[in-house]
Write a protein that holds these residues in place. Structure first.
Motif, PDB file in Angstrom:
ATOM      1  N   ILE A   1      30.864  42.791  41.168  1.00 40.91           N
ATOM      2  CA  ILE A   1      31.977  43.514  41.786  1.00 40.91           C
ATOM      3  C   ILE A   1      32.185  43.076  43.227  1.00 40.91           C
ATOM      4  N   VAL A   2      31.086  42.922  43.977  1.00 41.42           N
ATOM      5  CA  VAL A   2      31.237  42.569  45.390  1.00 41.42           C
ATOM      6  C   VAL A   2      31.773  41.152  45.534  1.00 41.42           C
TER       7      VAL A   2
ATOM      8  N   ALA B   1      37.195  48.044  39.160  1.00 49.04           N
ATOM      9  CA  ALA B   1      37.339  47.049  40.224  1.00 49.04           C
ATOM     10  C   ALA B   1      38.191  45.883  39.754  1.00 49.04           C
ATOM     11  N   VAL B   2      37.990  45.460  38.505  1.00 41.63           N
ATOM     12  CA  VAL B   2      38.771  44.331  37.992  1.00 41.63           C
ATOM     13  C   VAL B   2      40.249  44.680  37.950  1.00 41.63           C
ATOM     14  N   ILE B   3      40.569  45.847  37.397  1.00 44.67           N
ATOM     15  CA  ILE B   3      41.973  46.236  37.300  1.00 44.67           C
ATOM     16  C   ILE B   3      42.568  46.465  38.686  1.00 44.67           C
ATOM     17  N   GLY B   4      41.804  47.149  39.552  1.00 46.81           N
ATOM     18  CA  GLY B   4      42.310  47.441  40.886  1.00 46.81           C
ATOM     19  C   GLY B   4      42.598  46.174  41.669  1.00 46.81           C
ATOM     20  N   LEU B   5      41.676  45.216  41.604  1.00 42.66           N
ATOM     21  CA  LEU B   5      41.901  43.985  42.359  1.00 42.66           C
ATOM     22  C   LEU B   5      43.035  43.180  41.764  1.00 42.66           C
ATOM     23  N   ALA B   6      43.206  43.233  40.432  1.00 43.95           N
ATOM     24  CA  ALA B   6      44.345  42.534  39.819  1.00 43.95           C
ATOM     25  C   ALA B   6      45.654  43.156  40.290  1.00 43.95           C
ATOM     26  N   VAL B   7      45.692  44.483  40.362  1.00 43.48           N
ATOM     27  CA  VAL B   7      46.902  45.151  40.844  1.00 43.48           C
ATOM     28  C   VAL B   7      47.158  44.784  42.303  1.00 43.48           C
ATOM     29  N   ILE B   8      46.084  44.751  43.103  1.00 41.75           N
ATOM     30  CA  ILE B   8      46.253  44.403  44.521  1.00 41.75           C
ATOM     31  C   ILE B   8      46.783  42.981  44.661  1.00 41.75           C
ATOM     32  N   LEU B   9      46.257  42.064  43.850  1.00 44.04           N
ATOM     33  CA  LEU B   9      46.746  40.682  43.932  1.00 44.04           C
ATOM     34  C   LEU B   9      48.207  40.588  43.495  1.00 44.04           C
ATOM     35  N   ALA B  10      48.582  41.387  42.477  1.00 42.21           N
ATOM     36  CA  ALA B  10      49.983  41.377  42.045  1.00 42.21           C
ATOM     37  C   ALA B  10      50.881  41.928  43.143  1.00 42.21           C
ATOM     38  N   ILE B  11      50.426  42.997  43.803  1.00 38.03           N
ATOM     39  CA  ILE B  11      51.203  43.540  44.925  1.00 38.03           C
ATOM     40  C   ILE B  11      51.312  42.505  46.031  1.00 38.03           C
ATOM     41  N   TYR B  12      50.233  41.790  46.285  1.00 41.90           N
ATOM     42  CA  TYR B  12      50.251  40.800  47.356  1.00 41.90           C
ATOM     43  C   TYR B  12      51.220  39.660  47.033  1.00 41.90           C
ATOM     44  N   GLN B  13      51.266  39.281  45.745  1.00 41.90           N
ATOM     45  CA  GLN B  13      52.199  38.209  45.380  1.00 41.90           C
ATOM     46  C   GLN B  13      53.641  38.646  45.554  1.00 41.90           C
ATOM     47  N   ASN B  14      53.908  39.927  45.356  1.00 41.83           N
ATOM     48  CA  ASN B  14      55.292  40.385  45.461  1.00 41.83           C
ATOM     49  C   ASN B  14      55.676  40.720  46.888  1.00 41.83           C
TER      50      ASN B  14
ATOM     51  N   LEU C   1      22.708  43.240  39.259  1.00 37.71           N
ATOM     52  CA  LEU C   1      23.439  42.211  38.526  1.00 37.71           C
ATOM     53  C   LEU C   1      24.931  42.468  38.553  1.00 37.71           C
ATOM     54  N   LEU C   2      25.341  43.706  38.225  1.00 46.04           N
ATOM     55  CA  LEU C   2      26.756  43.998  38.026  1.00 46.04           C
ATOM     56  C   LEU C   2      27.461  44.261  39.343  1.00 46.04           C
ATOM     57  N   TYR C   3      26.870  45.102  40.178  1.00 47.75           N
ATOM     58  CA  TYR C   3      27.553  45.474  41.420  1.00 47.75           C
ATOM     59  C   TYR C   3      27.472  44.341  42.426  1.00 47.75           C
TER      60      TYR C   3
ATOM     61  N   PHE D   1      24.138  57.726  31.672  1.00 45.35           N
ATOM     62  CA  PHE D   1      25.405  58.055  32.346  1.00 45.35           C
ATOM     63  C   PHE D   1      25.604  57.153  33.557  1.00 45.35           C
ATOM     64  N   ALA D   2      24.535  56.876  34.280  1.00 44.87           N
ATOM     65  CA  ALA D   2      24.662  55.991  35.441  1.00 44.87           C
ATOM     66  C   ALA D   2      25.116  54.605  35.014  1.00 44.87           C
ATOM     67  N   ILE D   3      24.591  54.128  33.885  1.00 44.73           N
ATOM     68  CA  ILE D   3      25.001  52.800  33.415  1.00 44.73           C
ATOM     69  C   ILE D   3      26.472  52.816  33.017  1.00 44.73           C
ATOM     70  N   PHE D   4      26.910  53.915  32.386  1.00 51.29           N
ATOM     71  CA  PHE D   4      28.332  54.017  32.037  1.00 51.29           C
ATOM     72  C   PHE D   4      29.190  54.022  33.294  1.00 51.29           C
ATOM     73  N   VAL D   5      28.728  54.721  34.327  1.00 51.43           N
ATOM     74  CA  VAL D   5      29.499  54.757  35.575  1.00 51.43           C
ATOM     75  C   VAL D   5      29.604  53.359  36.174  1.00 51.43           C
ATOM     76  N   ILE D   6      28.500  52.622  36.170  1.00 52.03           N
ATOM     77  CA  ILE D   6      28.523  51.262  36.723  1.00 52.03           C
ATOM     78  C   ILE D   6      29.490  50.387  35.926  1.00 52.03           C
ATOM     79  N   MET D   7      29.457  50.567  34.592  1.00 47.65           N
ATOM     80  CA  MET D   7      30.313  49.726  33.757  1.00 47.65           C
ATOM     81  C   MET D   7      31.782  50.056  33.980  1.00 47.65           C
ATOM     82  N   LEU D   8      32.103  51.340  34.053  1.00 46.85           N
ATOM     83  CA  LEU D   8      33.504  51.707  34.297  1.00 46.85           C
ATOM     84  C   LEU D   8      33.921  51.319  35.705  1.00 46.85           C
ATOM     85  N   ALA D   9      32.975  51.313  36.655  1.00 42.34           N
ATOM     86  CA  ALA D   9      33.315  50.852  38.000  1.00 42.34           C
ATOM     87  C   ALA D   9      33.676  49.376  37.970  1.00 42.34           C
ATOM     88  N   ALA D  10      32.996  48.616  37.127  1.00 39.03           N
ATOM     89  CA  ALA D  10      33.339  47.205  37.008  1.00 39.03           C
ATOM     90  C   ALA D  10      34.761  47.054  36.473  1.00 39.03           C
ATOM     91  N   ALA D  11      35.087  47.807  35.412  1.00 38.50           N
ATOM     92  CA  ALA D  11      36.440  47.738  34.857  1.00 38.50           C
ATOM     93  C   ALA D  11      37.473  48.173  35.888  1.00 38.50           C
TER      94      ALA D  11
END
Lengths: 104, 180
Positions: free
Chosen positions: B69-70, A77-90, B63-65, A65-75
């Motif tokens: 991510i950081v 973060a990627v989506i969140g930062l993409a949204v933030i960059l899109a907001i910044y461009q606008n 590796l991942l965080y 479960f911890a590994i799943f949490v880390i993996m979903l956190a990666a997803a």
């Protein structure tokens, strides 16, 4: 356990991390700061998962479960930062108070 | 395993480092400091994972965080301007209200943590966990594992789609012509 490190030690550590993350999320105006707080909260949850796995006997379930949490956190973060960059461009800002153009 | 004096010392050192860096993340007025302090906090959490005999998860964390991510977050901090960010608190929830909410939630959770009679198993022998995790991922957890790959693909495509610039390039930018 007689003075050793018990389950509660890890739970309280996770609790402190969670509260710091929650404070960060609640009070930041910077959208990236809010994302940093969310990362802290996810890590706190992971500490709890692994502590319960270690002290509760069922080791692999909690770790997976911890590994799943880390993996979903990666997803997330990627989506969140993409949204933030899109907001910044606008809007040329990432102040969350400025992104009120949808509110009537 | 966690009863020895050395283990206690290691735990308290790692916990102090983690909480210190996390406090820096939460209270620093500069978002760049917060992003770099997150590296320390996540490394401390990886140390806690190792104390909990989760070696594979600790490696995934580093590796991942820390590696992924950081670095991505620091990229985003550097790509967006106005990173001085002196107005830390937002208008809806000031530091006082934030502290009040956090204190209330913390009191409730601390009460629940300390008053619950946790069911503790007898300590198992500490061994490498990679073999068991790999078996579980390709056995009991194979369906979530496959769905996770789909989620990651969707996140990848979605991030590219969202962050792509749809605004037309400036008229004098001859180098911009080949982009779209």
């Amino acid at each position: 356990m007689g003075g050793g490190i018990t389950l509660e030690h890890f739970l309280v550590l996770g609790l402190i991390l969670f509260l710091l993350g929650a404070y960060c999320v609640l009070t930041r105006r910077n959208a990236i700061g809010i994302l940093l707080g969310i990362e802290l909260m996810l890590n706190a949850a992971n500490i709890n998962y692994l502590a319960f796995a270690f002290f509760g006997g069922a080791r692999y379930d909690g770790q997976i479960f911890a590994i799943f949490v880390i993996m979903l956190a990666a997803a997330e973060a990627v989506i969140g930062l993409a949204v933030i960059l899109a907001i910044y461009q606008n809007l040329r800002t990432i102040d969350v108070d400025a992104t009120e153009t949808l509110s009537g | 395993m966690l009863n020895s004096l050395a283990a206690q010392a290691i735990f308290y050192v790692i916990a102090a480092l983690t909480v210190g860096f996390a406090a820096l993340v939460a209270f620093s007025r500069n978002i760049v400091y917060s992003a770099f302090a997150l590296v320390g906090a996540l490394m401390g959490v990886a140390g806690v994972y190792i104390l909990l005999a989760a070696d594979f998860v600790a490696m995934v964390q580093v590796l991942l965080y820390v590696g992924g991510i950081v670095v991505l977050t620091i990229f985003a901090v550097m790509l967006t301007q106005g990173i001085g960010d002196l107005a830390v608190s937002n208008r809806a929830v000031g530091p006082g209200a934030g502290l009040a909410v956090v204190a209330l939630a913390g009191a409730v959770m601390l009460y629940a943590t300390l008053r619950t009679p946790w069911h503790l198993a007898t300590a198992v022998a500490v061994a490498s966990t990679t073999y068991g995790i790999g078996n579980a991922f390709l056995g009991v957890y194979v369906l979530p594992f496959e769905i996770a790959s789909l989620v990651l693909l969707a996140a990848l495509v979605g991030a590219v789609t969202i962050s792509r610039q749809d605004t037309p390039p400036p008229a004098d930018g001859a180098a911009e012509k080949g982009r779209s």
